[in-house]
Scaffold this active site. Structure first.
Site, PDB file in Angstrom:
ATOM      1  CE  LYS A  61      -4.083  -1.799   2.041  1.00 27.34           C
ATOM      2  NZ  LYS A  61      -4.547  -2.740   2.996  1.00 27.34           N
ATOM      3  CB  CYS A  62       0.018   4.838  -0.477  1.00 27.46           C
ATOM      4  SG  CYS A  62      -0.213   5.043  -2.241  1.00 27.46           S
ATOM      5  N   PRO A  63       2.665   4.480   1.479  1.00 24.93           N
ATOM      6  CG  PRO A  63       4.464   5.608   2.541  1.00 24.93           C
ATOM      7  CD  PRO A  63       3.219   4.781   2.824  1.00 24.93           C
ATOM      8  CE1 TYR A  64       6.715   2.196   4.149  1.00 27.41           C
ATOM      9  CE2 TYR A  64       4.400   1.669   4.481  1.00 27.41           C
ATOM     10  CZ  TYR A  64       5.585   2.225   4.936  1.00 27.41           C
ATOM     11  OH  TYR A  64       5.640   2.827   6.161  1.00 27.41           O
TER      12      TYR A  64
END
Lengths: 81, 268
Positions: A16-19
């Site tokens: 998921k964000c930010p990964y």
């Protein structure tokens, strides 16, 4: 449209964000200018945010494609070092 | 540099910044920073540089943690009262980030040992609390060409400047001579609001990271003055002094041998 052959492929399904962007950015940093990265993801928000952030970082987004109900492919060309 | 999964998570908010990225984070991981003082300024500087993942941090101080330190010295705690400050800081910083190689030096910095101690480090941070040490650190950094993040605090006011030898001013260009001991506030006059060193130390840590990254403008030709009561920041231009005793055209201080930085100052 001509087929673009990516120099590198990155599978960030499950992230998921930010990964999603952290991974994509680290990968494109490791590549040479002119090379193309293919990113495979299943986090809908990132299908919008990754192309935008890649453009903000000066790279060229070549394609954003929904390949099935839950997955997207983004092609980005590295423009700068 | 290949990051571990944990490092990617830990530094993700750095990595996503266009100015940093994986390459900038790798620079931070390779950097070696020498912090003088484990007090009001040294604590926040060490804290943030540890959190940022600076590869090697050395900290020198010969003092012990006291209850009266805890109102501002954020690396120490009630549990570490009586411990050497550098050991107390080590416990805090190692718990914060095991990536960092922390070198605790429980001793005083002197004209005799400073050159040898800071040799091999990229940047020096002045978190000392007295004028003789401040001049000593300045002179050694100028002679060795080492960037120095310098700061001072008193009551509600703080000052920050960054010395890049050969490029901008040095501390002696700014204040040519040490003030006589009688003009320096005595211990009972030298109160400080505890947040102040956190703000000023935070600015020093930011200067250090920008030097490491080579991004933005550092305070290399100016002095930043923060007035906490008025809530103002003033940035004052500081010219180089061509007659400076250590960085001028004809310096008279050319080595630390036999230098006398003594003075009757209130310590701590």
């Amino acid at each position: 449209m001509d087929d673009i052959i990516p120099n590198k492929k990155l599978d960030i399904r499950g992230l998921k964000c930010p990964y999603t962007f952290v991974r994509s950015k680290l990968t494109i940093e490791s590549m040479e200018p002119g090379q193309v990265l293919e990113i495979l993801l299943d986090y809908q928000e990132a299908s919008n945010s990754i192309p935008k952030s890649m453009e903000d970082h000066g790279h060229k987004v070549l394609r954003v494609e929904k390949i099935n109900a839950t997955e997207w492919i983004i092609l980005v060309r590295k423009e700068n070092d | 540099m290949d990051f571990t999964e944990e490092q990617i998570l830990r530094y993700s908010r750095h990595i996503i910044l266009p100015e940093i990225g994986g390459k900038g984070q790798a620079k931070i991981a390779k950097a070696k920073v020498f912090i003088i003082g484990a007090g009001g300024l040294g604590c926040p500087v060490g804290f943030f540089l540890t959190a940022a993942g600076v590869g090697t941090i050395a900290m020198i101080d010969d003092d012990f943690v006291e209850l009266s330190n805890l109102q501002r010295q954020i690396a120490h705690s009630t549990r570490t009262i009586g411990m050497p400050k550098v050991d107390s800081a080590r416990a805090t910083f190692e718990a914060l980030n095991p990536d960092v190689d922390f070198i605790a030096l429980k001793q005083r910095i002197t004209a005799e040992n400073i050159m040898q101690l800071i040799d091999g480090y990229d940047i020096v941070v002045d978190g000392s609390d007295n004028f003789p040490t401040r001049y000593l650190i300045n002179d050694a950094c100028v002679l060795m060409g080492k960037p120095l993040a310098s700061a001072a605090i008193l009551r509600f006011e703080g000052q920050v400047t960054t010395i890049i030898p050969g490029v901008g001013h040095c501390y002696r260009c700014l204040f040519e001579e040490m003030p006589p001991a009688g003009l320096v506030p005595s211990c009972q006059e030298a109160g400080v609001l505890g947040v102040l060193p956190g703000i000023i130390g935070g600015l020093q840590a930011m200067e250090v990271l920008k030097i490491i990254l080579g991004k933005g403008d550092v305070l290399k030709e100016s002095l930043l003055i923060y007035d906490a009561l008025k809530t103002t920041f003033r940035k004052v231009k500081v010219p180089r002094n061509p007659d400076c005793k250590v960085c001028g055209k004809h310096p008279t201080i050319t080595s630390m041998d036999g230098a006398n930085y003594g003075g009757d100052y209130c310590q701590g």
